[in-house]
Design an enzyme around this catalytic site. Structure first.
Site, mmCIF file in Angstrom:
data_model
loop_
_atom_site.group_PDB
_atom_site.id
_atom_site.type_symbol
_atom_site.label_atom_id
_atom_site.label_comp_id
_atom_site.label_asym_id
_atom_site.label_seq_id
_atom_site.Cartn_x
_atom_site.Cartn_y
_atom_site.Cartn_z
ATOM 1 N N HIS A 1 -77.416 2.467 -81.975
ATOM 2 C CA HIS A 1 -76.694 1.284 -81.500
ATOM 3 C C HIS A 1 -75.203 1.459 -81.805
ATOM 4 O O HIS A 1 -74.838 1.758 -82.925
ATOM 5 C CB HIS A 1 -77.279 0.101 -82.271
ATOM 6 C CG HIS A 1 -76.636 -1.188 -82.000
ATOM 7 N ND1 HIS A 1 -77.252 -2.186 -81.298
ATOM 8 C CD2 HIS A 1 -75.430 -1.657 -82.346
ATOM 9 C CE1 HIS A 1 -76.459 -3.215 -81.223
ATOM 10 N NE2 HIS A 1 -75.346 -2.918 -81.859
ATOM 11 N N ALA B 1 -79.410 -14.702 -74.844
ATOM 12 C CA ALA B 1 -80.645 -14.874 -74.077
ATOM 13 C C ALA B 1 -81.510 -15.851 -74.854
ATOM 14 O O ALA B 1 -81.496 -15.837 -76.089
ATOM 15 C CB ALA B 1 -81.367 -13.543 -73.942
ATOM 16 N N ASN C 1 -86.968 -16.606 -70.107
ATOM 17 C CA ASN C 1 -88.433 -16.753 -70.044
ATOM 18 C C ASN C 1 -88.802 -18.176 -70.437
ATOM 19 O O ASN C 1 -88.025 -18.879 -71.062
ATOM 20 C CB ASN C 1 -89.094 -15.778 -71.039
ATOM 21 C CG ASN C 1 -88.543 -15.965 -72.452
ATOM 22 O OD1 ASN C 1 -87.461 -15.460 -72.781
ATOM 23 N ND2 ASN C 1 -89.275 -16.686 -73.267
ATOM 24 N N HIS D 1 -90.938 -8.667 -73.907
ATOM 25 C CA HIS D 1 -89.528 -8.304 -74.013
ATOM 26 C C HIS D 1 -89.013 -7.755 -72.683
ATOM 27 O O HIS D 1 -87.860 -7.949 -72.318
ATOM 28 C CB HIS D 1 -89.378 -7.279 -75.139
ATOM 29 C CG HIS D 1 -87.954 -6.984 -75.475
ATOM 30 N ND1 HIS D 1 -87.058 -7.973 -75.835
ATOM 31 C CD2 HIS D 1 -87.252 -5.824 -75.496
ATOM 32 C CE1 HIS D 1 -85.881 -7.427 -76.058
ATOM 33 N NE2 HIS D 1 -85.958 -6.135 -75.854
ATOM 34 N N SER E 1 -76.864 -9.131 -75.123
ATOM 35 C CA SER E 1 -77.124 -7.807 -74.565
ATOM 36 C C SER E 1 -77.189 -7.897 -73.039
ATOM 37 O O SER E 1 -77.586 -8.920 -72.476
ATOM 38 C CB SER E 1 -78.443 -7.259 -75.100
ATOM 39 O OG SER E 1 -79.446 -8.223 -74.915
ATOM 40 N N MET F 1 -82.432 -16.334 -81.132
ATOM 41 C CA MET F 1 -82.316 -15.756 -82.480
ATOM 42 C C MET F 1 -80.889 -15.393 -82.869
ATOM 43 O O MET F 1 -80.681 -14.515 -83.706
ATOM 44 C CB MET F 1 -83.202 -14.507 -82.559
ATOM 45 C CG MET F 1 -84.662 -14.762 -82.226
ATOM 46 S SD MET F 1 -85.580 -13.226 -82.128
ATOM 47 C CE MET F 1 -87.112 -13.791 -81.373
ATOM 48 N N SER F 2 -79.927 -16.054 -82.246
ATOM 49 C CA SER F 2 -78.539 -15.671 -82.557
ATOM 50 C C SER F 2 -77.614 -16.874 -82.437
ATOM 51 O O SER F 2 -78.051 -18.023 -82.424
ATOM 52 C CB SER F 2 -78.067 -14.573 -81.583
ATOM 53 O OG SER F 2 -77.976 -15.102 -80.261
ATOM 54 N N HIS G 1 -77.466 -9.371 -85.939
ATOM 55 C CA HIS G 1 -78.463 -10.443 -86.091
ATOM 56 C C HIS G 1 -78.981 -10.495 -87.522
ATOM 57 O O HIS G 1 -79.121 -9.453 -88.167
ATOM 58 C CB HIS G 1 -79.656 -10.205 -85.158
ATOM 59 C CG HIS G 1 -79.321 -10.199 -83.698
ATOM 60 N ND1 HIS G 1 -78.998 -9.056 -83.022
ATOM 61 C CD2 HIS G 1 -79.251 -11.213 -82.801
ATOM 62 C CE1 HIS G 1 -78.756 -9.362 -81.750
ATOM 63 N NE2 HIS G 1 -78.895 -10.663 -81.595
ATOM 64 N N TYR H 1 -81.969 -11.112 -88.202
ATOM 65 C CA TYR H 1 -83.299 -10.472 -88.214
ATOM 66 C C TYR H 1 -83.228 -8.956 -88.377
ATOM 67 O O TYR H 1 -84.225 -8.308 -88.662
ATOM 68 C CB TYR H 1 -84.126 -10.856 -86.974
ATOM 69 C CG TYR H 1 -83.631 -10.345 -85.643
ATOM 70 C CD1 TYR H 1 -83.651 -8.996 -85.318
ATOM 71 C CD2 TYR H 1 -83.155 -11.237 -84.674
ATOM 72 C CE1 TYR H 1 -83.207 -8.536 -84.091
ATOM 73 C CE2 TYR H 1 -82.716 -10.794 -83.445
ATOM 74 C CZ TYR H 1 -82.740 -9.439 -83.164
ATOM 75 O OH TYR H 1 -82.297 -8.996 -81.959
ATOM 76 N N GLU H 2 -82.031 -8.379 -88.219
ATOM 77 C CA GLU H 2 -81.886 -6.942 -88.480
ATOM 78 C C GLU H 2 -81.837 -6.655 -89.979
ATOM 79 O O GLU H 2 -81.832 -5.498 -90.395
ATOM 80 C CB GLU H 2 -80.590 -6.415 -87.872
ATOM 81 C CG GLU H 2 -80.552 -6.348 -86.371
ATOM 82 C CD GLU H 2 -79.148 -6.010 -85.876
ATOM 83 O OE1 GLU H 2 -78.601 -4.966 -86.256
ATOM 84 O OE2 GLU H 2 -78.585 -6.831 -85.132
HETATM 85 N N1 HPA Z 1 -87.628 -16.944 -78.193
HETATM 86 C C1 HPA Z 1 -86.668 -16.497 -79.016
HETATM 87 N N2 HPA Z 1 -85.647 -15.737 -78.611
HETATM 88 C C2 HPA Z 1 -85.596 -15.411 -77.304
HETATM 89 C C3 HPA Z 1 -86.572 -15.836 -76.392
HETATM 90 C C4 HPA Z 1 -87.646 -16.654 -76.856
HETATM 91 O O1 HPA Z 1 -88.561 -17.077 -76.105
HETATM 92 N N3 HPA Z 1 -86.220 -15.335 -75.178
HETATM 93 C C5 HPA Z 1 -85.069 -14.636 -75.358
HETATM 94 N N4 HPA Z 1 -84.682 -14.674 -76.641
#
Ligand code: HPA
Length: 269
Positions: free
Chosen positions: A58, A110, A233, A245, A27, A209-210, A80, A82-83
């Protein structure tokens, strides 16, 4: 006809292009698709068999066209697990790209930084991964009309030659990058501090997560893969701040222009 054949027949009504590159971008990078010349945009909701996004409002799109004379297709709106998608359905777009003749796949995401030297904003070429979920899109997958393999290529997922080339390109552009191992968690909740300590012990540099299911599917279709994480992060417990987030989105925005320059240079190269 299989879902995949129906989907391909639908796409072939609009374009006969065989894209040199497929790009599945995390994203925040969707603006790159705006640079496509003479784009052919296909809504994924119109493609037979394409899993519907579960995220409200979306939009899923495939954007075909050229940048700098190089043919490509962007997959906008990653699916994903998780969706609520099965891991098999989440990788439908990759099988579709394989069916269209795509041989080179760029995946970005990310991720949270686990390697202590990775500050938010670090760009990390993915050189290996850890599949913490143990889900695998190749399990029980229906025979596809295209040659795929369940066993082959399961050692080298990320193309080392392409990665080295990409690292050099980044250096020439003055964009610092690192390399590392990406660990896939299911999400959608972030990890606990104890989990991150464990992930560090087993060799993960970043967590997200991807990406991993897409890469497994792409390799089984013999595509070459280049993977890049933006560290948005510090992973849980590695800084005093609460993970949020907003921070992930903000850092994503900050490094976006570097990332865009990098992806464009990769395509042109
Ligand atoms: N954990 C999992 N997925 C993420 C993170 C994280 O800290 N940052 C961005 N996507």
């Amino acid at each position: 006809m299989s879902d995949l054949r129906l989907a391909l027949a639908h796409i072939r009504q609009f374009t006969d292009i065989t894209p040199r590159f497929g790009l599945i971008l995390g994203s925040g990078l969707s603006a790159l698709a705006d640079l496509v010349r003479d784009p052919v945009v296909i809504e994924t909701s119109q493609i037979p068999g394409y899993p519907a996004s579960t995220v409200e409002g979306h939009v899923g799109k495939l954007v075909f066209g050229t940048i700098d004379g190089v043919s490509l297709v962007f997959v906008q709106g990653r699916l994903h697990v998780y969706e609520g998608h099965s891991v098999f359905n989440s990788t439908f777009p990759v099988r579709l790209l394989a069916g269209l003749g795509v041989k080179n796949l760029v995946v970005t995401n990310a991720a949270g930084g686990i390697n202590p030297s990775f500050k938010p904003g670090t760009l990390m070429w993915i050189t290996d991964h850890i599949n913490w979920t143990n889900l695998n899109p190749l399990i029980g997958s229906a025979p596809s009309p295209f040659p795929t393999s369940r066993q082959a290529c399961h050692v080298k997922f990320y193309d080392s030659e392409w990665t080295t080339k990409a690292q050099n390109l980044a250096t020439n552009l003055g964009i610092p990058t690192s390399t590392g191992t990406y660990l896939w968690t299911l999400g959608p909740s972030y990890e606990t501090k104890a989990e991150i300590r464990a992930f560090k012990l087993i060799g993960a540099d970043a967590v997200g997560m991807s990406t991993v299911p897409e890469v497994i599917q792409a390799r089984s279709c013999s595509m070459k893969v280049l993977g890049l994480s933006t560290i948005t992060n510090f992973a849980a417990g590695l800084s005093n701040d609460e993970l949020n987030h907003q921070e992930v989105l903000e850092v994503g925005r900050r490094v976006r222009s570097d990332l865009e320059r990098l992806v464009l240079a990769l395509i042109a190269d």
